[in-house]
Write a protein that holds these residues in place. Sequence first.
Motif, PDB file in Angstrom:
ATOM      1  N   THR A   1       0.824  -1.201   0.000  1.00 17.56           N
ATOM      2  CA  THR A   1       0.000   0.000   0.000  1.00 17.56           C
ATOM      3  C   THR A   1       0.860   1.253   0.000  1.00 17.56           C
ATOM      4  OG1 THR A   1      -0.110   0.106   2.411  1.00 17.56           O
ATOM      5  CG2 THR A   1      -1.785  -1.220   1.312  1.00 17.56           C
TER       6      THR A   1
ATOM      7  N   CYS B   1      -3.508  -1.796   6.515  1.00 18.53           N
ATOM      8  CA  CYS B   1      -2.650  -1.617   5.331  1.00 18.53           C
ATOM      9  C   CYS B   1      -1.425  -2.536   5.319  1.00 18.53           C
ATOM     10  CB  CYS B   1      -2.189  -0.166   5.209  1.00 18.53           C
ATOM     11  SG  CYS B   1      -3.523   1.049   5.128  1.00 18.53           S
TER      12      CYS B   1
ATOM     13  N   SER C   1      -5.782   4.315  -0.219  1.00 18.56           N
ATOM     14  CA  SER C   1      -4.431   3.935  -0.621  1.00 18.56           C
ATOM     15  C   SER C   1      -4.301   3.760  -2.131  1.00 18.56           C
ATOM     16  CB  SER C   1      -4.038   2.623   0.059  1.00 18.56           C
ATOM     17  OG  SER C   1      -2.744   2.202  -0.332  1.00 18.56           O
TER      18      SER C   1
END
Length: 247
Positions: free
Chosen positions: A143, A150, A236
Amino acid sequence: MAAMQKYSSLLLFLIMLEAITVISATVFTLQNNCPYTVWPGTLSAKGAAISGDGGFSLSHGASASLPAPSGWSGRFWARTGCTFDNSGNGKCITGDCGALKCTGAGVPPVSLAEFTIAKSNNEKDFYDLSLVDGYNVGVGIQTSGGSGDCQYASCIADVNGNCPKELQVLDNSGKVVACKSACAQFNKPEYCCTGDHATPQTCQPTHYSQLFKNACPTAYSYAYDHASSTFTCSGSDYLITFCPSSS
């Protein structure tokens, strides 16, 4: 005059809406670290088709950036050993979809990077690396600029080099170029999570799925391998690396 002002206001609104759409787009960057050319396949399951949708070639060390609109979902995979004519017709040794521009999924076994992108930056994206359809090349999902959990999802291990003989896919030279899932090879309910094994309670990890899990702990190894293999991130961009390094 009133009609002209109304038209101008509508035009301004459309321009602002387009700007918002561009700002909220998620960018997927595909990076080829394999020591050979791969032909990424892309398939949109929901939302507008992304730039480069279908597939293209990516030489060693090259990358390509593909913006996707909010609400998009789909998958990416690497095809290997491909030959195409000037019309885009041809085939690949692994991950084949029948043409340079895929209109369907790649033929297993193939390593899949799968995504469902949120409709707004305040919501979560969902992503995973799946070996449920088998393995052909290593993949990493990283990410960038997001918030939340993430995590980095990757399969760095040489699964082909440790693939059981009964699951091996060989090229014309006898080299192992992919590793089938047990479902693809044996088509039995206990491996495919079908029939009497169609629930999380009745479909448990098998010897074969555990081989994939041990090699790639953050990847899906069978259909109900959710807990350790589904990841989330908000707002992201994503770097998808084929043949990621261990460093």
